[in-house]
Write a protein that holds these residues in place. Structure first.
Motif, PDB file in Angstrom:
ATOM      1  N   SER A 193       5.727   7.450  -7.434  1.00 13.92           N
ATOM      2  CA  SER A 193       6.850   6.535  -7.612  1.00 13.92           C
ATOM      3  C   SER A 193       6.761   5.859  -8.979  1.00 13.92           C
ATOM      4  O   SER A 193       6.176   6.387  -9.922  1.00 13.92           O
ATOM      5  CB  SER A 193       6.853   5.515  -6.478  1.00 13.92           C
ATOM      6  OG  SER A 193       7.984   4.667  -6.559  1.00 13.92           O
ATOM      7  N   SER A 194       7.335   4.673  -9.083  1.00  8.54           N
ATOM      8  CA  SER A 194       7.364   3.935 -10.347  1.00  8.54           C
ATOM      9  C   SER A 194       5.961   3.489 -10.741  1.00  8.54           C
ATOM     10  O   SER A 194       5.067   3.391  -9.892  1.00  8.54           O
ATOM     11  CB  SER A 194       8.277   2.716 -10.209  1.00  8.54           C
ATOM     12  OG  SER A 194       7.770   1.816  -9.244  1.00  8.54           O
ATOM     13  N   PRO A 195       5.732   3.188 -12.017  1.00  4.41           N
ATOM     14  CA  PRO A 195       4.394   2.750 -12.448  1.00  4.41           C
ATOM     15  C   PRO A 195       3.893   1.527 -11.703  1.00  4.41           C
ATOM     16  O   PRO A 195       2.697   1.441 -11.391  1.00  4.41           O
ATOM     17  CB  PRO A 195       4.596   2.459 -13.939  1.00  4.41           C
ATOM     18  CG  PRO A 195       5.719   3.339 -14.350  1.00  4.41           C
ATOM     19  CD  PRO A 195       6.633   3.397 -13.158  1.00  4.41           C
ATOM     20  N   ASP A 196       4.777   0.600 -11.383  1.00  7.79           N
ATOM     21  CA  ASP A 196       4.344  -0.592 -10.664  1.00  7.79           C
ATOM     22  C   ASP A 196       3.856  -0.240  -9.264  1.00  7.79           C
ATOM     23  O   ASP A 196       2.832  -0.744  -8.791  1.00  7.79           O
ATOM     24  CB  ASP A 196       5.503  -1.591 -10.590  1.00  7.79           C
ATOM     25  CG  ASP A 196       5.019  -3.014 -10.357  1.00  7.79           C
ATOM     26  OD1 ASP A 196       3.996  -3.399 -10.952  1.00  7.79           O
ATOM     27  OD2 ASP A 196       5.655  -3.731  -9.571  1.00  7.79           O
ATOM     28  N   ASP A 197       4.591   0.640  -8.584  1.00 10.22           N
ATOM     29  CA  ASP A 197       4.162   1.095  -7.261  1.00 10.22           C
ATOM     30  C   ASP A 197       2.816   1.814  -7.341  1.00 10.22           C
ATOM     31  O   ASP A 197       1.942   1.631  -6.487  1.00 10.22           O
ATOM     32  CB  ASP A 197       5.207   2.039  -6.654  1.00 10.22           C
ATOM     33  CG  ASP A 197       6.419   1.295  -6.142  1.00 10.22           C
ATOM     34  OD1 ASP A 197       6.324   0.063  -5.995  1.00 10.22           O
ATOM     35  OD2 ASP A 197       7.455   1.921  -5.902  1.00 10.22           O
TER      36      ASP A 197
ATOM     37  N   LYS B 200       0.350   1.488  -9.506  1.00  9.72           N
ATOM     38  CA  LYS B 200      -0.792   0.596  -9.769  1.00  9.72           C
ATOM     39  C   LYS B 200      -1.197  -0.169  -8.515  1.00  9.72           C
ATOM     40  O   LYS B 200      -2.392  -0.285  -8.203  1.00  9.72           O
ATOM     41  CB  LYS B 200      -0.436  -0.370 -10.900  1.00  9.72           C
ATOM     42  CG  LYS B 200      -0.394   0.317 -12.268  1.00  9.72           C
ATOM     43  CD  LYS B 200      -0.135  -0.660 -13.387  1.00  9.72           C
ATOM     44  CE  LYS B 200       1.314  -1.054 -13.449  1.00  9.72           C
ATOM     45  NZ  LYS B 200       1.615  -1.856 -14.659  1.00  9.72           N
ATOM     46  N   HIS B 201      -0.230  -0.681  -7.773  1.00  9.17           N
ATOM     47  CA  HIS B 201      -0.573  -1.426  -6.559  1.00  9.17           C
ATOM     48  C   HIS B 201      -1.051  -0.498  -5.440  1.00  9.17           C
ATOM     49  O   HIS B 201      -1.870  -0.907  -4.606  1.00  9.17           O
ATOM     50  CB  HIS B 201       0.640  -2.234  -6.095  1.00  9.17           C
ATOM     51  CG  HIS B 201       0.957  -3.412  -6.971  1.00  9.17           C
ATOM     52  ND1 HIS B 201       1.751  -3.312  -8.085  1.00  9.17           N
ATOM     53  CD2 HIS B 201       0.544  -4.710  -6.919  1.00  9.17           C
ATOM     54  CE1 HIS B 201       1.845  -4.489  -8.661  1.00  9.17           C
ATOM     55  NE2 HIS B 201       1.119  -5.341  -7.994  1.00  9.17           N
ATOM     56  N   THR B 202      -0.535   0.731  -5.421  1.00 15.12           N
ATOM     57  CA  THR B 202      -1.021   1.690  -4.431  1.00 15.12           C
ATOM     58  C   THR B 202      -2.478   2.042  -4.693  1.00 15.12           C
ATOM     59  O   THR B 202      -3.286   2.154  -3.759  1.00 15.12           O
ATOM     60  CB  THR B 202      -0.149   2.960  -4.467  1.00 15.12           C
ATOM     61  OG1 THR B 202       1.211   2.613  -4.198  1.00 15.12           O
ATOM     62  CG2 THR B 202      -0.616   3.954  -3.431  1.00 15.12           C
ATOM     63  N   ILE B 203      -2.822   2.227  -5.938  1.00 16.69           N
ATOM     64  CA  ILE B 203      -4.215   2.523  -6.286  1.00 16.69           C
ATOM     65  C   ILE B 203      -5.125   1.374  -5.877  1.00 16.69           C
ATOM     66  O   ILE B 203      -6.225   1.597  -5.332  1.00 16.69           O
ATOM     67  CB  ILE B 203      -4.320   2.810  -7.800  1.00 16.69           C
ATOM     68  CG1 ILE B 203      -3.622   4.133  -8.132  1.00 16.69           C
ATOM     69  CG2 ILE B 203      -5.776   2.857  -8.241  1.00 16.69           C
ATOM     70  CD1 ILE B 203      -3.548   4.421  -9.615  1.00 16.69           C
TER      71      ILE B 203
ATOM     72  N   LYS C  17       0.815   3.915 -19.904  1.00 16.98           N
ATOM     73  CA  LYS C  17      -0.533   3.469 -20.228  1.00 16.98           C
ATOM     74  C   LYS C  17      -1.135   2.651 -19.097  1.00 16.98           C
ATOM     75  O   LYS C  17      -2.333   2.765 -18.798  1.00 16.98           O
ATOM     76  CB  LYS C  17      -0.499   2.637 -21.520  1.00 16.98           C
ATOM     77  CG  LYS C  17      -1.871   2.216 -22.014  1.00 16.98           C
ATOM     78  CD  LYS C  17      -1.768   1.454 -23.320  1.00 16.98           C
ATOM     79  CE  LYS C  17      -3.151   1.016 -23.799  1.00 16.98           C
ATOM     80  NZ  LYS C  17      -3.055   0.243 -25.062  1.00 16.98           N
ATOM     81  N   GLY C  18      -0.316   1.830 -18.441  1.00 12.03           N
ATOM     82  CA  GLY C  18      -0.824   1.020 -17.345  1.00 12.03           C
ATOM     83  C   GLY C  18      -1.334   1.847 -16.181  1.00 12.03           C
ATOM     84  O   GLY C  18      -2.347   1.510 -15.556  1.00 12.03           O
ATOM     85  N   VAL C  19      -0.646   2.949 -15.884  1.00 14.61           N
ATOM     86  CA  VAL C  19      -1.088   3.830 -14.802  1.00 14.61           C
ATOM     87  C   VAL C  19      -2.410   4.490 -15.164  1.00 14.61           C
ATOM     88  O   VAL C  19      -3.333   4.574 -14.336  1.00 14.61           O
ATOM     89  CB  VAL C  19      -0.003   4.878 -14.500  1.00 14.61           C
ATOM     90  CG1 VAL C  19      -0.517   5.903 -13.505  1.00 14.61           C
ATOM     91  CG2 VAL C  19       1.255   4.215 -13.964  1.00 14.61           C
ATOM     92  N   CYS C  20      -2.517   4.965 -16.404  1.00 16.63           N
ATOM     93  CA  CYS C  20      -3.777   5.597 -16.834  1.00 16.63           C
ATOM     94  C   CYS C  20      -4.938   4.609 -16.728  1.00 16.63           C
ATOM     95  O   CYS C  20      -6.029   4.972 -16.249  1.00 16.63           O
ATOM     96  CB  CYS C  20      -3.643   6.097 -18.265  1.00 16.63           C
ATOM     97  SG  CYS C  20      -2.423   7.403 -18.480  1.00 16.63           S
TER      98      CYS C  20
END
Length: 1373
Positions: free
Chosen positions: A587-591, A593-596, A626-629
């Motif tokens: 999904s989106s990068p925000d999703d 990051k919180h899923t991780i 970059k935030g996801v990485c």
């Protein structure tokens, strides 16, 4: 006695003689113009006033002379010097400060003194006057100074800065100090019992209102509330006015109005209301404000969003400060839960959350009546509100509810009975359409895990085992003592939970329902909280088993069973979210990051499926965000990088076991980076070598191979870690262990490719490693399944490590050729003789004969030997191509370095201006001339020619000489064309086709000759693996020879319809790569790719969605230009269901987001209405138009294009689509646009009715035409019947019948065909008998009858004006 002072509306009103009654009220008699006086005169005047005020009684200000003088100074206050203003304020404040205790003393004197009553009344009157005068004049100073404060502030800044090099001028005027002092004096004056000045009655309302106005005026300034002392004084004034003097209603209205106007006041006004409760124990102000807020119209908040937010913040602040009163009066604000303003609903939710948290910490807050049942009901009612609002229609409210539950969990305010309810709600919200709701749901689940009361290990299996054990124990205890009573049972503590064992659950409702409805099973958390990265911090009693103690007693066992059931349910609930979490990783990068973050916690608590879900996270290391990485990297370090090097090594090894190719690629990127950064330390690398060499504990062949894989990944960034272990790699990786673990040899060959440059240089052509690799390639010691992938890497290693790989490969290939076809005489260079020689002809004949013989006698030959030879041949040819290109790159790099060195030398020489020798000068001049003449370009061209020649000789050979690879290429093609041989030997089929594809990628001529064969096999081969290889080869060939592959593009798209999921997936990947990298032109065949949006394989569908998403970001969105053609292609196909078509087009249309492109689509799609007469295509076009969004401009565009789609409005479904367009256009539009949309809708409906009538008329005309064609046949039938029966027919009957028939089917000498031909015109302007009455009926006129005879009549009485033709005459025989 001085006249009474009445507070005026303005300061100047005191000097207006007509404004007041001068005899009964104190007014100004003589005004001194202070502004016209000099500074000295003002100073003298002020000194006299100060002396008078200090020398006389405090109430002397009511004397006319002093009153006039004070008024005059305040009137000209702005013109006074800073010292003069300070002196005036000091005098007034000093006297006012003395007046307050004087009023108190006067009240006591009035009670105890025996003096004259008239004297006491005079004293009271004078004190009352003085109070008003001092308060009013000080208020005037406040108003004047606050109005001038911005200007004075700018002036002070200017003075403070001063000129350059000079110090700032000190400012003597400190208004902030004076302001605070004045307000404190006003607050002190209200603290005095002013009722003594009014004969024990309340002071006049105007006086109280005057004080309240001062306070509220100052509160409106955001800077004033930052001064704590000033804020306390202002709040004290307002609270005193309400609680002491009953000024409730005006204060309530003012507070509510201020909340709507000023965003900075909610918290401070909440402090004000709290002060009333704390200081005077008066809750009337809070109740009145809540009643006022509860009575507000919800529609007002819908339009006033800032006001709703301020009121909400005020309510939340009150809930935090006075929870008991808010709990008692919660019903006053709950009606706003049904309002349309989501911010008010958010506020009520937050208030409820605050109250639940406070009640959990202090049960007395919601137990005012002392009734435990009422307390539980009150708390349960608030919890029900939170549970219900989780399904609110607004995403922000749903998110706020989930955030509130998170806060309650953090504050230990959620009972164990509600724990699973909250978890199920959060799990359900993971699929919410609102991103903010999903974010809050992920955070709530993380919080629930972090603070869960069930232990640090939440695996289902231990819970199930322990639960079954205690269920059996409970059944045994119930059989032994079924009437056991647990009264007086001691309190039991289980894993951080306090269970009141003496409280008996309700058996009818079940243990868990009892826990939900009461606090009988209340939650108490241990003091030590769980750390995300340190799950070992959990108390040891909770570390392993859900149960800890040997529990005695029936009720205690029941409570424990209920606890275990709740824990098991919670574990299953979290485990059930893993599938959704995997989807959120895409999904989106925000999703993401919180899923991780949630998966990390789930893995630490050993939730089932968390480890597998985390593996899905690894490919995200290549994300463009970059935030996801960074989130993936942090998660990898948290989970797999331990404090102990051996633990880190083991965790990394276990990660590689059962990993897919995609997982290994992701792990390699992470391991390589962390090795370079030092997160994977040298000690960890040493531990990995110990595992590889079997020098660690509990090492298995699989773990040894896993260690080698990690070392291979680490060597990508630090190849020096392999330098001292080359012998171990050869002994273990390619030695006896390789037979035990087939993959070990393959990864060892990959490790060899990662050797450093120095290590490669140290290897000679006769090094032992090449002997081992040669034996490996010849097929010794490896199984058939692993041989191909291992040999591929071995050949790669040879071309990287060997000093002269072409000689090594040539010799090895000749040996394999001789072992397969027999020994041939060869030249010393290892190549066959020139073409035309007997040896080469013999080799070719041997190969062809072998292929033909294999087809006839497949059991008599070793097919696998030929398969291996073809594999080695093709891969060496391909690697030789790569080797040639690498040599050319090196040559060009050396030339570039040489040119750069010469240029740098010349530049240094010119910069140093040192004379050089004549030869050096001549050389530099010569090179400069060569550059000018294009010698450098000529050298590059010569290199290009050599490269092209070397590449062509690999397969094509030289002019008069054919090499072994070129000799075998026709044999490979012939083998691939021998379908009988290919069908009988699957291994040979795969190997031969792979060899053919690699050889085609080398030589353009060979590729062109065999392209038909490649596409034929890709279409007709029965093996999915062969078809997949062909598709991948097409992608490589399209990249290398785009002009050759361009005519075959359509056949490449046809692979998207393959029945095998793997083949379709490869086709999608190849085409996506070619299109997105502009190697293939996007044509009409892209519709085949669009169909895969609804592929039965979800992975393929997601790949196609990603492709179109990336395609939409290229240039000016190519989908905009492709969409009309895709629509036409899909709409014309009959094998696509309407739902399938609509789903595909909806996704494609959603990628068009520019208004200009949408307007262009309006025109393009509407133009296609006129180009087709198929109702199905009309419906599809209407649906696509309805999927677009419409603005005022778009609506006007659609209206202008009305003639284009007018004829399609006969279809009811098309009309409904246009009505959908109208609804979209009217939403959030201006009134004039809505009127235009209504007119457009009326026009569409009218046209639809007209088209229906037109179609009905056409249908009737066609029916008449059919009957007209049948009329001659009727007459002939009658004559035949007469002749057969030999009965003469009446002539009159025959004549009448003929006339009737003729009158039925003719008009004015014209046939029915002519009459019906005009009905096909678009505008309905035909002049025949069917269309003319219809057009007349549209105008409201009656059509004249043109029929003669009684066999036909018109009926124009229908409401719509349609004309029906009815035939009534029959033959009169």
């Amino acid at each position: 006695m001085a006249p009474a002072f009445v507070i005026p509306r303005s300061l100047r009103s005191l000097e207006d003689p007509g404004a007041v009654d001068q005899e009964s009220r104190l007014v100004v008699q003589e005004v001194t113009d202070v502004e016209s006086l000099s500074a000295r005169d003002v100073e003298e005047l002020l000194k006299g006033l100060t002396f008078e005020l200090a020398d006389k009684e405090v109430w002397c200000i009511e004397e006319q002379q002093i009153f006039d003088l004070v008024y005059s100074l305040i009137r000209g206050f702005s013109s006074l010097e800073a010292s003069a203003r300070g002196s005036l304020i000091e005098s007034l404040c000093s006297n006012f400060g003395v007046l307050n205790p004087s009023i108190t003393a006067l009240s006591y004197a009035a009670l105890e003194s025996n003096e004259d009553a008239a004297y006491m009344l005079q004293q009271i009157h004078s004190h009352r006057n003085a109070l008003k005068i001092y308060a009013y004049f000080l208020h005037c100073i406040l108003v004047l100074e606050e109005a001038a404060e911005p200007e004075l502030g700018a002036l002070r800044v200017e003075k403070a800065v001063g000129k350059k090099g000079k110090k700032g001028v000190p400012v003597q005027w400190a208004w902030d100090v004076h302001r605070t002092r004045i307000v404190r004096l006003l607050a002190t004056a209200l603290q005095v019992d002013l009722r003594q000045l009014y004969s024990m009655s309340q002071p006049e309302e105007s006086l109280v209102a005057f004080f309240a106005k001062i306070a509220f005026t100052l509160l409106e300034n955001p800077m004033h509330v930052k001064d704590k002392e000033l804020k306390e004084a202002l709040c004290s004034i307002v609270v005193t006015c309400v609680s002491k003097y009953g000024y409730l209603e005006p204060v309530t209205s003012t507070i509510v109005n201020l909340l709507h106007k000023h965003e900075h006041l909610p918290i401070h006004l909440a402090d004000l209301v709290t002060l009333a409760e704390e200081k005077y124990h008066d809750s009337s102000l809070l109740v009145a404000i809540l009643q006022e807020i509860g009575g507000l119209n919800p529609e007002d908040f819908k339009h006033d969003k800032s006001g709703a937010e301020s009121v909400g913040d005020f309510l939340v602040a009150l809930a935090d400060r006075v929870p008991k009163l808010m709990t008692q009066n919660l019903s006053l604000i709950t009606p706003h839960l049904d309002s349309d303003a989501y911010k008010m609903r958010n506020a009520v939710v937050q208030v409820v959350g605050k109250l639940v948290a406070k009640a959990s910490k202090d049960p007395s807050l919601d137990n005012a009546a002392g009734d435990e049942t009422l307390r539980l009901r009150s708390k349960q009612r608030m919890v029900d509100i939170l549970l219900e609002r989780a399904r609110d229609q607004n995403a922000y409210t749903r998110s706020k509810v989930l955030q509130t539950w998170s806060e309650l969990c953090e504050q230990s305010a959620v009972s164990i009975g509600h724990w699973n309810l909250v978890a199920s709600i959060a799990a359900g919200r993971l699929e919410d359409k609102g991103a903010i709701v999903r974010k809050s749901a992920l955070h709530l689940l993380s919080t629930l895990l972090h603070y869960n009361p069930f232990g640090s290990s939440l695996r289902s299996a231990p819970f199930e085992g322990t639960l079954e054990q205690y269920k059996q124990k409970l059944e045994g205890m119930e059989l032994v003592n079924p009437s056991a009573d647990a009264e007086g049972a001691p309190e039991l503590r289980i894993e951080g939970l306090e269970v009141d064992a003496g409280r008996r659950p309700n058996k009818d409702r079940g243990h868990l329902n009892e826990l939900q409805d009461s606090d009988a099973f209340s939650l108490r958390y241990p003091e030590t909280q769980y750390d995300d990265s340190q799950p070992s911090q959990v108390p040891e009693t909770m570390a392993n088993e859900p149960c800890v103690a040997n529990i005695q007693g029936l009720e205690q066992t029941r409570a424990l069973v209920a606890s275990l059931e709740a824990g098991l349910q919670f574990s299953r609930c979290i485990a059930g979210t893993m599938d959704v979490l995997k989807q959120l990783l895409a999904s989106s990068p925000d999703d993401v990051k919180h899923t991780i973050a949630l998966l990390i916690i789930a893995q630490q608590f050993e939730i089932d499926g968390a480890e597998a879900s985390l593996r899905k996270m690894l490919p995200l290391v290549f994300s463009q965000d970059k935030g996801v990485c960074e989130a993936v990297e942090r998660a990898f370090i948290t989970i797999y990088i331990k404090e102990s090097s051996s633990e880190t090594a083991l965790s990394l090894i276990n990660l590689t076991l059962d990993a897919t190719i995609g997982d290994l690629t992701s792990i390699e990127a992470l391991v390589s980076k962390f090795t370079a950064t030092g997160d994977i330390s040298r000690s960890t690398v040493s531990a990995l070598w110990n595992y590889f060499t079997f020098n660690a504990v509990d090492v298995t062949p699989q773990r040894s191979r896993g260690a080698l894989v990690i070392l291979c990944m680490a060597a990508k960034s630090k190849p020096e870690i392999l330098s001292t272990h080359l012998q171990s790699l050869m002994d273990i990786g390619l030695g006896r262990r390789a037979s035990e673990d087939p993959l070990l040899a393959r990864f060892t060959c990959i490790v060899f490719q990662r050797l450093s440059t120095d290590d490669r240089a140290s290897l000679g052509s006769h090094h032992k490693i090449f002997t081992i690799l040669s034996s490996l390639i010849k097929g010794q010691g490896l199984s058939e399944e692993i041989w191909y992938s291992t040999v591929e890497q071995a050949i790669n290693a040879v071309y990287i490590l060997h000093p002269t790989p072409e000689q090594f490969s040539s010799a090895l290939l000749i040996k394999l050729f001789q072992s397969l076809f027999g020994r041939c005489e060869n030249k010393s260079d290892g190549s066959p003789p020139a073409s035309g020689g007997k040896t080469c002809e013999n080799a070719t004949d041997l190969g062809i004969g072998y292929a033909e013989n294999s087809s006839k006698h497949p059991s008599n030959v070793m097919v696998f030997t030929l398969s291996r030879f073809l594999f080695v041949l093709a891969h060496m040819a391909l690697k030789h191509l790569v080797y040639i290109e690498s040599c050319v790159r090196k040559l060009r790099k050396q030339r570039a370095d040489k040119d750069k060195a010469v240029a740098d030398a010349v530049a240094d020489m010119q910069a140093s201006e040192v004379p050089s020798s004549k030869s050096a000068t001549d050389k530099s001049k010569t090179e400069s001339i060569n550059d000018e003449l294009g010698m450098a370009a000529s050298e590059d061209a010569r290199i290009d020619v050599l490269l092209e020649k070397a590449e062509s000789e690999i397969v094509g050979g030289e002019t008069n000489q054919q090499f072994l690879i070129g000799t075998m290429a026709p044999i490979v093609a012939k083998i691939c064309r021998n379908m009988t041989l290919m069908q009988q030997n699957p291994r040979l089929r795969s190997s031969a086709m792979l060899a053919l594809c690699k050889l085609m990628a080398i030589d353009a001529n060979f590729c062109e000759r065999n392209l038909p064969l490649l596409f034929t096999v890709a279409k007709n081969s029965g093996e999915a693996g062969v078809r997949s290889n062909c598709i991948i080869a097409m992608g490589d060939l399209a990249f290398r020879f785009p002009n050759l592959l361009e005519p075959w593009t359509e056949h490449m798209y046809s692979c998207l319809n393959d029945k095998c999921n793997c083949v379709r997936n490869n086709a999608v990947l190849v085409l996506s790569h070619l299109i997105l990298n502009d190697m293939v032109k996007v044509k009409r065949h892209i519709s085949e790719m669009a169909l895969r949006l609804e592929d039965e394989d979800e992975r393929i569908a997601n790949q196609v969605k990603l492709f179109f998403h990336e395609l939409s970001k290229k240039g000016n969105n190519p989908i905009y230009n492709l969409l009309p053609d895709i629509l036409s292609n899909l709409s014309s196909r009959t094998d696509i269901s309407p739902d399938h078509f609509r789903s595909v087009m909806q996704y494609l249309i959603s990628s068009i987001d520019k208004d200009k492109q949408k307007e262009g689509l309006f025109d393009k799609l509407c133009q296609r209405f006129a180009g087709t007469s198929d109702p199905k295509q009309w419906r599809d076009l209407g649906y696509c138009l309805a999927q677009l969004s419409y603005t005022e401009k778009g609506l006007r565009k659609i209206i202008d294009l009305f003639p284009k789609y007018q004829k399609a409005l006969s279809e009811h479904e098309v009309v409904e689509h246009f009505r959908t367009i109208i609804v979209k256009a009217k939403k959030f539009s201006k009134p004039e646009v809505k009127v235009m949309a209504d007119d457009f809708e009326s026009r569409i409906l009218k046209c639809h009715e007209e088209k229906k009538e037109h179609n009905l008329a056409v249908k009737n005309a066609q029916a008449h035409q059919k009957r007209c064609n049948m009329a001659p046949n009727v007459k002939d039938d009658l004559e035949n019947h007469e002749n057969q029966c030999k009965v003469p027919m009446d002539s009159s009957c025959e004549e009448t019948s003929a006339d009737n028939v003729e009158s039925d089917f003719t008009q004015d000498g014209q046939g029915e065909i002519e009459a019906s031909s005009g009905l096909d015109s678009e505008e309905g302007e035909s002049k025949n008998e069917f269309s003319q009455p219809l057009s007349i009926a549209k105008q409201g006129l009656k059509a004249p009858s043109t029929r003669k005879g009684k066999s036909q009549r018109r009926d124009s009485g229908t409401e719509s004006g349609s004309t029906r033709l009815t035939r009534s005459a029959k033959p009169r025989c």
